[in-house]
Scaffold this active site. Structure first.
Site, PDB file in Angstrom:
ATOM      1  N   CYS A  83       0.801  -1.228   0.000  1.00 47.21           N
ATOM      2  CA  CYS A  83       0.000   0.000   0.000  1.00 47.21           C
ATOM      3  C   CYS A  83       0.831   1.273   0.000  1.00 47.21           C
ATOM      4  O   CYS A  83       0.490   2.233  -0.700  1.00 47.21           O
ATOM      5  CB  CYS A  83      -0.985   0.006   1.167  1.00 47.21           C
ATOM      6  SG  CYS A  83      -0.266   0.188   2.815  1.00 47.21           S
ATOM      7  N   HIS A 122      -2.612   1.126   7.289  1.00 51.45           N
ATOM      8  CA  HIS A 122      -2.933   1.098   5.858  1.00 51.45           C
ATOM      9  C   HIS A 122      -3.013   2.506   5.291  1.00 51.45           C
ATOM     10  O   HIS A 122      -3.764   3.349   5.773  1.00 51.45           O
ATOM     11  CB  HIS A 122      -4.256   0.374   5.614  1.00 51.45           C
ATOM     12  CG  HIS A 122      -4.659   0.371   4.171  1.00 51.45           C
ATOM     13  ND1 HIS A 122      -3.876  -0.201   3.188  1.00 51.45           N
ATOM     14  CD2 HIS A 122      -5.736   0.903   3.538  1.00 51.45           C
ATOM     15  CE1 HIS A 122      -4.454  -0.023   2.018  1.00 51.45           C
ATOM     16  NE2 HIS A 122      -5.577   0.641   2.194  1.00 51.45           N
ATOM     17  N   ASP A 139      -7.796   4.557  -3.258  1.00 54.48           N
ATOM     18  CA  ASP A 139      -6.929   3.560  -2.627  1.00 54.48           C
ATOM     19  C   ASP A 139      -6.686   2.422  -3.608  1.00 54.48           C
ATOM     20  O   ASP A 139      -7.601   1.658  -3.921  1.00 54.48           O
ATOM     21  CB  ASP A 139      -7.599   3.031  -1.350  1.00 54.48           C
ATOM     22  CG  ASP A 139      -6.798   1.949  -0.653  1.00 54.48           C
ATOM     23  OD1 ASP A 139      -5.632   1.730  -1.027  1.00 54.48           O
ATOM     24  OD2 ASP A 139      -7.346   1.318   0.274  1.00 54.48           O
TER      25      ASP A 139
END
Length: 285
Positions: A83, A122, A139
Site C-alpha cells: 500500500c 494502511h 486507494d
C-alpha cells in the site's frame, strides 16, 4: 473535522514523477485534466495494471518509498508493491494531474476478531477534483478481493458499483473526537463486509516511512514471513498466499491450488502476476 476541512489541507508528494512512464505502465491514454472521470479511469487502470506484492519484506528488506525508487521498481522494473508504494505512486500521479490530495491512514478490520484493536497501518487518500463539492476516497493498495477498483465519494451511505465489485462508506462509532469512516465491500453470499476504518486526520510522508519500516522488518509482521501477492484482472482476482494460489471469479466462485515448490512460485509470479524478479532470486520455502 469535516471533509471540506480535510481536503483543504492536502498533503502533496514532492514533484518529479515521470507521468508518461506511469501512464504507460497502467495503460492509460486519456486527457490529462483533473476531472472526476479522469480520477475514476486512472484509479481503475492503476488497480488493474500494477499487482500488489510484499516480496521485498519477504526477501529481508524494507521497500524504499522515494519516488525515484518507486519509478524504478513499479514502472520500469516489472514489479508491484504494497500500500505505501502503490498509494505514494498514485498520489504523486494525481497531484501531477492537478488533483488535491490528503494522505490518510486506516485500521484494517477485515478478519479481526471481536474486541481486536489493530494499529493504523494502511495508507489511503482523499482526492478532490478542483472546485468539486465532495472529495473521493482513493486507494489502489489494499491487497484483497474487497479492494476498491474506483474511487468512492466521501459521503455517508455512498454506494459504489465499481463493476464487478460493490462498496459503500458508513460512519461508525468510536472513542475519539474525529468522525470515523468505514469502507465496506459486498461479498457474494455474505453481504456487506467491513474492510478498514479511518478518520480524516492528515498524515505526512514521514509517517509512512515509520509504518513501512515496522511492517517490513518487525519479526511479528506477517508481511515479513509469507508471500502475499494479489492481482485483479477484468475476469477474476488472483491471490498467492505462501504457495496457495486462489482464483476468485466475479460470481464469487473460488479455485485453489497448492504450488509444488519455490520454482513454481517464481513461474506463477512471472506468468500469472506479471512480476519479474532478478535471476537467481530464491524465495523462502
Amino acid at each position: 473535522m469535516t471533509s471540506d476541512h480535510a481536503a483543504d489541507h492536502g498533503r502533496r508528494p514532492g514533484p518529479g514523477l515521470d507521468l508518461d512512464a506511469y501512464l504507460a505502465r497502467i495503460g492509460w491514454s486519456g486527457e490529462r485534466r483533473p476531472t472526476a472521470e479522469v480520477l475514476r479511469s486512472v484509479h481503475r487502470a492503476h488497480a488493474l495494471g500494477i499487482p500488489f506484492e510484499n516480496l521485498d519484506p519477504v526477501l529481508g528488506r524494507a521497500p524504499s518509498l522515494a519516488l525515484a525508487d518507486l519509478e524504478a521498481k513499479l514502472l520500469r522494473g516489472g514489479r508491484g508493491g504494497y500500500c505505501y508504494e502503490q498509494n505514494t505512486l498514485l498520489a504523486a500521479a494525481l497531484t501531477t494531474l492537478g488533483f488535491e490530495i490528503t494522505l490518510l491512514c486506516a485500521r484494517v478490520v477485515l478478519g479481526a476478531g471481536p474486541g481486536d484493536v489493530r494499529p493504523r497501518t494502511h495508507m489511503l487518500m482523499l482526492a478532490r477534483v478542483p472546485g468539486g463539492p465532495t472529495p473521493y476516497l482513493a486507494d489502489v493498495g489494499f491487497g484483497a478481493t474487497g479492494s476498491l477498483l474506483e474511487p468512492i465519494p466521501l459521503v455517508a451511505g455512498a454506494e459504489l458499483h465499481d463493476t464487478p465489485r460493490r462498496h459503500r462508506l458508513v460512519n461508525t462509532p468510536h472513542d475519539g473526537p474525529l468522525e470515523q469512516w468505514e469502507l465496506q465491500a459486498h461479498t457474494v453470499g455474505q453481504g456487506w463486509e467491513s474492510q478498514y476504518a479511518f478518520t480524516l486526520e492528515p498524515f505526512e510522508a514521514p509517517d509512512y516511512e515509520v509504518i513501512n519500516w515496522h511492517i517490513a522488518t518487525n519479526p511479528r509482521s506477517p508481511f515479513q514471513h509469507q508471500v502475499y501477492v494479489q492481482r485483479t484482472t477484468p475476469d477474476a482476482h488472483l491471490s498467492l498466499t505462501g504457495r496457495t494460489l486462489t482464483v476468485t471469479a466475479h460470481d464469487g466462485t473460488r479455485e485453489e491450488r497448492l504450488l509444488a515448490d519455490g520454482d513454481e512460485v517464481l513461474h506463477v509470479l512471472a506468468v500469472d502476476f506479471g512480476i519479474r524478479l532478478p535471476p537467481g532470486t530464491r524465495l523462502p520455502e
